[in-house]
Design an enzyme around this catalytic site. Structure first.
Site, mmCIF file in Angstrom:
data_model
loop_
_atom_site.group_PDB
_atom_site.id
_atom_site.type_symbol
_atom_site.label_atom_id
_atom_site.label_comp_id
_atom_site.label_asym_id
_atom_site.label_seq_id
_atom_site.Cartn_x
_atom_site.Cartn_y
_atom_site.Cartn_z
ATOM 1 N N SER A 1 -123.075 58.111 -24.621
ATOM 2 C CA SER A 1 -124.451 58.579 -24.828
ATOM 3 C C SER A 1 -124.598 58.985 -26.290
ATOM 4 O O SER A 1 -123.605 59.364 -26.933
ATOM 5 C CB SER A 1 -124.702 59.811 -23.949
ATOM 6 O OG SER A 1 -125.890 60.468 -24.341
ATOM 7 N N TYR B 1 -121.750 67.860 -20.889
ATOM 8 C CA TYR B 1 -122.121 66.449 -21.063
ATOM 9 C C TYR B 1 -121.660 65.951 -22.441
ATOM 10 O O TYR B 1 -121.028 64.899 -22.560
ATOM 11 C CB TYR B 1 -123.634 66.311 -20.918
ATOM 12 C CG TYR B 1 -124.151 64.894 -20.973
ATOM 13 C CD1 TYR B 1 -124.017 64.042 -19.884
ATOM 14 C CD2 TYR B 1 -124.797 64.406 -22.105
ATOM 15 C CE1 TYR B 1 -124.508 62.739 -19.919
ATOM 16 C CE2 TYR B 1 -125.288 63.110 -22.153
ATOM 17 C CZ TYR B 1 -125.147 62.291 -21.052
ATOM 18 O OH TYR B 1 -125.637 61.000 -21.099
HETATM 19 P P1 NAD Z 1 -128.650 56.914 -12.904
HETATM 20 O O1 NAD Z 1 -128.497 58.301 -12.416
HETATM 21 O O2 NAD Z 1 -129.827 56.107 -12.466
HETATM 22 O O3 NAD Z 1 -127.320 56.092 -12.601
HETATM 23 C C1 NAD Z 1 -126.064 56.684 -12.502
HETATM 24 C C2 NAD Z 1 -125.234 55.925 -11.508
HETATM 25 O O4 NAD Z 1 -123.948 56.539 -11.404
HETATM 26 C C3 NAD Z 1 -125.839 55.910 -10.097
HETATM 27 O O5 NAD Z 1 -125.643 54.622 -9.542
HETATM 28 C C4 NAD Z 1 -124.993 56.944 -9.347
HETATM 29 O O6 NAD Z 1 -124.966 56.688 -7.972
HETATM 30 C C5 NAD Z 1 -123.647 56.731 -10.024
HETATM 31 N N1 NAD Z 1 -122.705 57.831 -9.858
HETATM 32 C C6 NAD Z 1 -122.900 59.164 -10.049
HETATM 33 N N2 NAD Z 1 -121.779 59.846 -9.743
HETATM 34 C C7 NAD Z 1 -120.849 58.925 -9.365
HETATM 35 C C8 NAD Z 1 -119.495 58.997 -8.939
HETATM 36 N N3 NAD Z 1 -118.843 60.161 -8.804
HETATM 37 N N4 NAD Z 1 -118.845 57.845 -8.634
HETATM 38 C C9 NAD Z 1 -119.483 56.651 -8.740
HETATM 39 N N5 NAD Z 1 -120.767 56.513 -9.119
HETATM 40 C C10 NAD Z 1 -121.440 57.648 -9.434
HETATM 41 O O7 NAD Z 1 -128.704 57.047 -14.473
HETATM 42 P P2 NAD Z 1 -128.397 56.048 -15.679
HETATM 43 O O8 NAD Z 1 -129.142 56.583 -16.814
HETATM 44 O O9 NAD Z 1 -128.546 54.620 -15.319
HETATM 45 O O10 NAD Z 1 -126.857 56.396 -15.925
HETATM 46 C C11 NAD Z 1 -125.902 55.450 -16.290
HETATM 47 C C12 NAD Z 1 -125.090 55.982 -17.438
HETATM 48 O O11 NAD Z 1 -125.915 56.068 -18.596
HETATM 49 C C13 NAD Z 1 -124.508 57.370 -17.232
HETATM 50 O O12 NAD Z 1 -123.147 57.362 -17.648
HETATM 51 C C14 NAD Z 1 -125.341 58.252 -18.149
HETATM 52 O O13 NAD Z 1 -124.640 59.377 -18.609
HETATM 53 C C15 NAD Z 1 -125.648 57.284 -19.265
HETATM 54 N N6 NAD Z 1 -126.791 57.623 -20.120
HETATM 55 C C16 NAD Z 1 -128.062 57.606 -19.631
HETATM 56 C C17 NAD Z 1 -129.128 57.919 -20.455
HETATM 57 C C18 NAD Z 1 -130.548 57.918 -19.941
HETATM 58 O O14 NAD Z 1 -131.466 58.269 -20.701
HETATM 59 N N7 NAD Z 1 -130.817 57.511 -18.718
HETATM 60 C C19 NAD Z 1 -128.896 58.245 -21.794
HETATM 61 C C20 NAD Z 1 -127.585 58.251 -22.274
HETATM 62 C C21 NAD Z 1 -126.540 57.934 -21.424
#
Ligand code: NAD
Length: 260
Positions: free
Chosen positions: A150, A163
């Site tokens: 991130s 985080y």
């Molecule tokens: P999201 O919450 O839609 O997706 C996260 C996914 O991880 C979901 O499918 C959830 O079921 C899964 N998950 C959570 N805990 C888990 C576990 N213990 N074991 C297996 N799966 C698990 O959100 P997203 O934004 O698509 O997140 C994906 C990645 O992107 C994450 O690592 C998040 O930190 C990162 N991220 C997101 C953003 C944003 O703005 N959305 C920004 C920076 C980084």
């Protein structure tokens, strides 16, 4: 017409929603067979598989909590038993301080439980995935892995202590993995998304802080929120032969947000 990833096999963690869901579909669009995993959102994971199959691709769902070593080992084994190999892995499962599932907490208030949960999923989870994915890829002398960090790894935000630590740790882990993988023709890179819509994190942040969605584009030089597609295309680049001499890199996909 042949596709970029014909005959290849990809594993996606956190494939039930958001960035993982879209990236699984883009891997399939490029011809890869995809194993979609997630911990509790089984319906979401199965829906990703259905979307891939409906579009003519091949995919399977495997339940996997990335905090559990036995789940991760079994998910990688399932890729191999189903499709014979593992070429690409997208270690994307993660949680963030969205105000609902994980509260925003300053260091002085942060509980051990929140700290452990965040580090367990975001950092230990990727370590466990790397361990079993790299074992398989080392046997093949081929593979490419992309982790999801991130921009929070680069810029501190109040309330994001666990985080930030987890994602900064992940950038370091990426470099270690890349160095160890290089001798086996296994590359490891990381994307650092900026704020991305159509994700649970974004949805929750928007609902807890309504001005978030409106104000954020103004803080981004390219003047828009990111889409899961933006992340997916960066992952595809890192896995493709176009990046065959690229390893250990952490790429901000953030519309220039970290430039300011
Ligand atoms: P999201 O919450 O839609 O997706 C996260 C996914 O991880 C979901 O499918 C959830 O079921 C899964 N998950 C959570 N805990 C888990 C576990 N213990 N074991 C297996 N799966 C698990 O959100 P997203 O934004 O698509 O997140 C994906 C990645 O992107 C994450 O690592 C998040 O930190 C990162 N991220 C997101 C953003 C944003 O703005 N959305 C920004 C920076 C980084």
């Amino acid at each position: 017409m042949s596709k970029k990833f014909d005959g290849k096999v990809a594993l996606v963690t956190g494939g039930a929603s958001g960035i993982g869901k879209k990236t699984a579909q883009v891997f399939a669009r490029e011809g890869a067979k995809v194993v979609v995993t997630t911990d509790s959102n089984i319906k979401g994971g199965e829906e990703t598989v259905k979307l891939i199959k409906d579009a003519g691709g091949e995919a399977a769902f495997v339940k996997c909590d990335v905090r559990k070593e036995s789940d991760v080992e079994a998910a990688v084994a399932k890729c191999v038993s189903l499709y014979g190999r593992l070429d690409y892995a997208f270690n994307n499962a993660g949680i963030g301080p969205d105000g609902k599932r994980v509260p925003l907490m300053n260091i002085v208030d942060c509980t051990e439980e929140i700290w452990d949960k965040t580090l367990d999923i975001n950092l230990k989870g990727v370590f466990l995935c790397l361990k079993y994915e790299m074992r398989q890829m080392f046997k093949q002398k081929y593979g490419a892995i992309v982790n999801t960090s991130s921009i929070g790894a680069l810029a501190a935000v109040p309330g994001f202590c666990a985080y930030t630590a987890s994602k900064a740790g992940l950038n370091g882990l990426t470099k270690s993995a890349a160095l160890e993988g290089a001798a086996f023709n296994v590359r490891v890179n990381t994307i650092m998304p900026g704020p991305t819509d159509n994700t649970l994190l974004f949805e929750y942040l928007n609902s807890t802080t309504p001005e978030f969605g409106n104000d954020t584009p103004n803080m981004i030089p390219l003047k828009r929120i990111g889409h899961p597609e933006d992340m997916a295309e960066a992952v595809i680049y890192f896995c493709s032969d176009a990046a065959s001499w690229v390893t250990g890199q952490c790429l901000a996909v953030d519309g220039g947000m970290t430039l300011t």
